[in-house]
Structures are given as C-alpha cells and as structure tokens.
Write a protein that holds these residues in place. Structure first.
Motif, mmCIF file in Angstrom:
data_model
loop_
_atom_site.group_PDB
_atom_site.id
_atom_site.type_symbol
_atom_site.label_atom_id
_atom_site.label_comp_id
_atom_site.label_asym_id
_atom_site.label_seq_id
_atom_site.Cartn_x
_atom_site.Cartn_y
_atom_site.Cartn_z
ATOM 1 N N ALA A 150 0.833 -1.207 0.000
ATOM 2 C CA ALA A 150 0.000 0.000 0.000
ATOM 3 C C ALA A 150 0.864 1.251 0.000
ATOM 4 O O ALA A 150 0.562 2.228 -0.704
ATOM 5 C CB ALA A 150 -0.920 -0.001 1.215
ATOM 6 N N PHE A 151 1.962 1.238 0.768
ATOM 7 C CA PHE A 151 2.837 2.412 0.802
ATOM 8 C C PHE A 151 3.600 2.575 -0.512
ATOM 9 O O PHE A 151 3.865 3.692 -0.956
ATOM 10 C CB PHE A 151 3.795 2.315 1.981
ATOM 11 C CG PHE A 151 3.114 2.481 3.304
ATOM 12 C CD1 PHE A 151 2.363 3.616 3.575
ATOM 13 C CD2 PHE A 151 3.188 1.500 4.267
ATOM 14 C CE1 PHE A 151 1.717 3.772 4.790
ATOM 15 C CE2 PHE A 151 2.547 1.640 5.481
ATOM 16 C CZ PHE A 151 1.801 2.777 5.742
ATOM 17 N N THR A 152 3.943 1.455 -1.118
ATOM 18 C CA THR A 152 4.571 1.538 -2.442
ATOM 19 C C THR A 152 3.624 2.190 -3.440
ATOM 20 O O THR A 152 4.008 3.076 -4.207
ATOM 21 C CB THR A 152 4.969 0.140 -2.930
ATOM 22 O OG1 THR A 152 6.035 -0.356 -2.107
ATOM 23 C CG2 THR A 152 5.440 0.176 -4.379
ATOM 24 N N THR A 153 2.366 1.769 -3.413
ATOM 25 C CA THR A 153 1.370 2.361 -4.312
ATOM 26 C C THR A 153 1.203 3.854 -4.045
ATOM 27 O O THR A 153 1.132 4.669 -4.975
ATOM 28 C CB THR A 153 0.013 1.654 -4.137
ATOM 29 O OG1 THR A 153 0.176 0.251 -4.410
ATOM 30 C CG2 THR A 153 -1.024 2.228 -5.085
ATOM 31 N N LEU A 203 1.994 9.451 -5.690
ATOM 32 C CA LEU A 203 2.506 10.784 -5.382
ATOM 33 C C LEU A 203 3.619 11.186 -6.349
ATOM 34 O O LEU A 203 3.717 12.344 -6.778
ATOM 35 C CB LEU A 203 3.024 10.830 -3.943
ATOM 36 C CG LEU A 203 1.980 10.799 -2.831
ATOM 37 C CD1 LEU A 203 2.653 10.677 -1.465
ATOM 38 C CD2 LEU A 203 1.111 12.050 -2.870
ATOM 39 N N GLY A 204 4.459 10.209 -6.691
ATOM 40 C CA GLY A 204 5.541 10.493 -7.626
ATOM 41 C C GLY A 204 5.042 10.861 -9.008
ATOM 42 O O GLY A 204 5.464 11.865 -9.602
ATOM 43 N N LEU A 205 4.112 10.065 -9.538
ATOM 44 C CA LEU A 205 3.572 10.351 -10.872
ATOM 45 C C LEU A 205 2.818 11.680 -10.885
ATOM 46 O O LEU A 205 2.908 12.447 -11.849
ATOM 47 C CB LEU A 205 2.648 9.212 -11.301
ATOM 48 C CG LEU A 205 3.332 7.866 -11.580
ATOM 49 C CD1 LEU A 205 2.294 6.791 -11.861
ATOM 50 C CD2 LEU A 205 4.292 7.985 -12.762
ATOM 51 N N SER A 206 2.096 11.978 -9.794
ATOM 52 C CA SER A 206 1.372 13.247 -9.709
ATOM 53 C C SER A 206 2.343 14.422 -9.694
ATOM 54 O O SER A 206 2.107 15.452 -10.350
ATOM 55 C CB SER A 206 0.505 13.280 -8.446
ATOM 56 O OG SER A 206 -0.426 12.218 -8.446
ATOM 57 N N SER A 207 3.444 14.283 -8.963
ATOM 58 C CA SER A 207 4.434 15.359 -8.900
ATOM 59 C C SER A 207 5.099 15.579 -10.253
ATOM 60 O O SER A 207 5.351 16.724 -10.650
ATOM 61 C CB SER A 207 5.490 15.034 -7.845
ATOM 62 O OG SER A 207 4.936 14.990 -6.550
ATOM 63 N N ILE A 208 5.379 14.488 -10.958
ATOM 64 C CA ILE A 208 5.999 14.614 -12.286
ATOM 65 C C ILE A 208 5.075 15.362 -13.230
ATOM 66 O O ILE A 208 5.478 16.348 -13.881
ATOM 67 C CB ILE A 208 6.330 13.219 -12.850
ATOM 68 C CG1 ILE A 208 7.426 12.550 -12.013
ATOM 69 C CG2 ILE A 208 6.777 13.331 -14.315
ATOM 70 C CD1 ILE A 208 7.642 11.092 -12.354
ATOM 71 N N LEU A 209 3.838 14.919 -13.312
ATOM 72 C CA LEU A 209 2.879 15.541 -14.229
ATOM 73 C C LEU A 209 2.598 16.989 -13.832
ATOM 74 O O LEU A 209 2.641 17.898 -14.676
ATOM 75 C CB LEU A 209 1.582 14.731 -14.237
ATOM 76 C CG LEU A 209 0.483 15.209 -15.186
ATOM 77 C CD1 LEU A 209 0.978 15.157 -16.626
ATOM 78 C CD2 LEU A 209 -0.773 14.369 -15.025
ATOM 79 N N PHE A 210 2.332 17.217 -12.551
ATOM 80 C CA PHE A 210 2.021 18.562 -12.070
ATOM 81 C C PHE A 210 3.206 19.497 -12.287
ATOM 82 O O PHE A 210 3.044 20.636 -12.758
ATOM 83 C CB PHE A 210 1.655 18.488 -10.592
ATOM 84 C CG PHE A 210 1.393 19.826 -9.963
ATOM 85 C CD1 PHE A 210 0.149 20.428 -10.061
ATOM 86 C CD2 PHE A 210 2.393 20.484 -9.258
ATOM 87 C CE1 PHE A 210 -0.093 21.662 -9.471
ATOM 88 C CE2 PHE A 210 2.162 21.710 -8.677
ATOM 89 C CZ PHE A 210 0.915 22.294 -8.784
ATOM 90 N N GLY A 211 4.413 19.043 -11.928
ATOM 91 C CA GLY A 211 5.592 19.893 -12.070
ATOM 92 C C GLY A 211 5.863 20.289 -13.500
ATOM 93 O O GLY A 211 6.122 21.468 -13.806
#
Length: 468
Positions: free
Chosen positions: A260-263, A268-276
C-alpha cells in the motif's frame, strides 16, 4: 568513529567561529574565508569518512545515534560538495541580505551540519530533532533575502513546516510504540498497524518539508524570494531530507502494508511529475520555472523510492538519482542566479557568459537523462526499475505505457530549459566587463563548471555513484 566526529565537528565549529567573528564586527571578507574554510574542511572530512566506510564496510557509532555505510558516506560527500559550491558562489555574488554576515555564515554552516548528521543518523527521535533544526535554519535563510516578499514567504514556510513538525513528531512517537525502539535500522516487533499510521505521518510531515505535490505550495515562492546562493545550498538539504524520509519509511517495508505504501509513493511520484512539468510550462519567471521543475524531479525520486522499498536491490539506483539530481540542479540554479542578476551578468566577459550558458545546457541535459551525461545512467536505472516492477505487478502493457509516457513528458522540460537560457543569453545587456575582479569571476564560474564537469565525468564512470 573519529572520522565521523571530524565530519560533524568541521561545520559546527566553523559555525561557532562565524558567530564569534560577527560579534567583534569582522568584515565580510573574513566571513567568506570562514564560510569557505568550513565547507572545505567538511568536504575533506567527508572524503575521509567515505574512505574509511568503504574500507570497513560500515561505521557504527551508537553514542552518536549514527550508522554509516559507504553509500551514506557518499551522500555526505555530495552534501559537502554542494555546500562548497554554494560558498564559492556566495563569494562571487556577494549578495547583501537582511542578516549580519556572521549570523548568515553561521546559519549556512549549521544547515550543512544538520544535513550531514541527518544522512548518518539512525534514530527516529534524533532525525526529528535534526529535521526541525534544518527547517528552522532554512526559514531564516529564506528571510535573509532583500526581496520584499521574503518575510511573508518565510512566515508561510514556517507555518507549513510547523504543522509538518507535529506530523513527524507524532510519527516518531507511534514508530517507537510499534517497534519498541527508536532505532530505524531494526524491523518492527510489535503493532504493525500503529507503524502504518506512523508511516503516513512521516510521508505527510516530510512531504511538506521537501515540497512534493500536493504539499508543495511554499516551494515556488521560496525559490523566487530566496537569494541565488540559498537556492543552490538547498540542493544539499534535499539530499538529507529524502534520505531521512527513506530511513523513517524503511521499517514499514517489513509489514504487510508495504504494498500500500509503495502504491502511495508511486501515485505521489507520478502526480508530482505531471504537475511539475505542466506548471513549469506556464511560468514566465525563471526561478518559479525551476521550482516546478524541481517538484517534478521529486516525483521521480518518490516513484523510484516506492519501488526500492519493495525491492531493495534498486536502492543504489535511487541514491544515484538523488545525488545526480542535486548536483545538476545546483549547477542550473547557479547559472540562472548569475544571469538574472543583470548587473553581475553584464560584468562578465562574453566568453564567460558563453561558458555559463554551456554549463547550464550540460546540466539541464544531464538532469533530463540524455547520453553521454551522468543523468543518462541514472534515468536508465530508474526506467529499468520501474518497468521491471510494473511488469510483475501490472503486466507488459501497463509497464510499457508508463515508461513511454514518462519519456514523452521529458520533452516538455527539454524544450523549456534550453529555451530559458537561450532567452537570457540573447537579451541585451549593458556591457560592464572589468568591474568584477578575476577572483570573483572565478568564484561565479566554479559551481556551473564543477556541476557540468561532474555530469561529463560521471557519465563516463557512473560506477563512482554506485559504491560497493
């Protein structure tokens, strides 16, 4: 253990010397000497620590709540190197701030001390203390800028990080309750449900301190309001904060909640990449553009950290990406800081301005992962780890699609970063060559040239960032 004590003493003692010299009203030149001297001593001590840790395998210092492997010592070297580049850059820029020179130099070296100690600490309570001390120093350094918005930005930063401190403190308390110890190196022995809650608190608390999406609101303003030197120095802080996050999340990898923490980290990582990337595209101010680009880089680190928690074999790749991204961003920020100070930029010769422009492009291309630069190998290991993990968890189609999307998204900052410095270089500037002495010009060129040189050197020998 003596090497570790020396590594911690060098910046701390230099910080005390800076304060004492400030009380007797020494000039800025003397403060610059102490600042650079402390950074040089820290780098030499960190190299000695790395040599000893590599030879022994690890250094255990329970009285200091520290444990140093070769990979940790390499991160200490990277932190010290970024601080040294920032200290040289400070001499070249000679930016007047709100704080007295002695206080500023002391805070600078205190940040270096906290960052180094965080990299080697193994105790949850000690990590909490160091994180909050580091953030307190960072707030003061943001407020140091003469920018009119700096006090307001620093206050907002303080409020956000004060709330994050409560999360980290609560997480540390629950982690001790769940594991029966504050040692983050030991697997949990008691309530794994409580440890899961502690892990959520750590992600929220350190997430706000680091500034990844959606806890990023202070980052663009801080980049824009801070001095160029502080922005470069914060690249060292990011190494320490991410390593602290990994250490605090590590016990959760032994629990049934690890998937669950990996997910969560991957999302969060993919969201930060796209948002950034998307927000960077719309920015007209160059430092805010770099802030959003940095947030996207945090996304890659979160993505790979999530994978590495499940498959520790990828931890060296994560550490390599962390160090490379910090060095390249420090180089880019130094180039932009010089170019945005138009009086300073005009005082450089055309040859020097072209050299800075070339260094910026090299650092940008390395950060984006283009061969034959250091970032290529780091990004290659990242894509390999993510692809292999998703292949097992979600199948060939999902794994291939995600890697292709990440590659396509990389085209956005590629165009942005190259165009950014082309615009700055193409702008008309009042020629004021000769106003800066050779030592200050050399100090301004040291960080960009060192970062670009590291991109080329580590591109040829990437194993230097993979000890053991």
């Amino acid at each position: 253990m003596e090497e570790l004590v020396l590594c911690l003493t060098a910046p701390l003692a230099s910080s005390a010397v800076s304060l004492l010299m400030g009380r007797v009203e020494r000039g800025k030149v003397q403060q610059h000497v102490v600042l650079m001297g402390g950074a040089v001593l820290s780098l030499l001590a960190s190299l000695l620590l790395f040599s000893t840790a590599s030879a022994r395998g690890a250094i255990d210092a329970p009285t200091l709540y520290a444990y140093v492997e070769a990979a940790d010592a390499l991160a200490v070297v990277a932190v010290s190197l970024v601080a040294l580049l920032a200290s040289a850059y400070e001499w070249g820029m000679s930016i007047e701030g709100r704080l007295p020179a002695g206080v500023y130099a002391s805070l600078f070296l205190s940040l270096l001390f906290c960052s180094i100690y965080m990299v080697v600490a193994r105790d949850a309570v000690m990590l909490f203390i160091l994180v909050e001390a580091l953030i307190g120093v960072s707030v003061a350094l943001v407020a140091h800028s003469r920018d009119t918005s700096a006090p307001e930005v620093a206050f907002r930063y303080l409020v956000i990080t004060a709330l994050s401190a409560l999360c980290v403190l609560l997480g540390a308390a629950m982690a001790i309750l769940a594991t029966g110890t504050s040692d983050v190196m030991k697997p949990p022995a008691r309530s794994r449900e409580v440890l899961a809650l502690a892990t959520v608190c750590f992600i929220m608390g350190l997430g706000a301190d680091i500034g990844f999406f959606p806890l990023h609101s202070w980052v663009p303003d801080a980049f824009s309001a801070s001095t160029s030197t502080v922005n470069v120095l914060f690249c060292a802080e990011h190494i320490a904060l991410f390593l602290a996050l990994y250490k605090l999340l590590r016990p959760a990898s032994y629990t049934p909640y690890a998937p669950a923490f990996t997910t969560l980290l991957v999302v969060l990582g993919l969201s930060s990449i796209l948002f950034g990337y998307l927000l960077a595209y719309s920015q007209e101010e160059y430092m805010r553009l770099m802030a959003y680009y940095t947030i996207s880089d945090y996304g890659y680190l979160l993505l790979l950290l999530g994978v590495a928690l499940r498959e520790p074999v990828h931890l060296p790749a994560w550490r390599m990406y962390l160090i490379n991204s910090a060095l390249m961003e420090a180089g880019m920020l130094a180039c932009l800081g010089t170019a945005l100070t138009r009086e300073m930029w005009g005082s450089l010769s055309l040859k020097a301005r072209r050299a800075v422009a070339l260094c910026f492009v090299i650092c940008a291309l390395s950060s984006l992962g283009l061969p034959p630069l250091s970032g290529f190998y780091a990004k290659l290991l990242l894509y390999k780890a993510v692809y292999g993990f998703l292949l097992k968890c979600a199948g060939l189609t999902a794994a291939t699609a995600l890697v292709v999307v990440l590659l396509l998204l990389s085209l956005i900052p590629l165009a942005l970063l190259v165009r950014t410095f082309h615009d700055l270089l193409a702008e008309s500037v009042e020629e004021r060559a000769g106003e800066l002495g050779i030592p200050r010009v050399a100090a301004l060129l040291i960080p960009p040239v060192a970062a670009a040189g590291a991109a080329l050197l580590l591109g040829m020998w990437p194993q230097l960032l993979l000890p053991g």
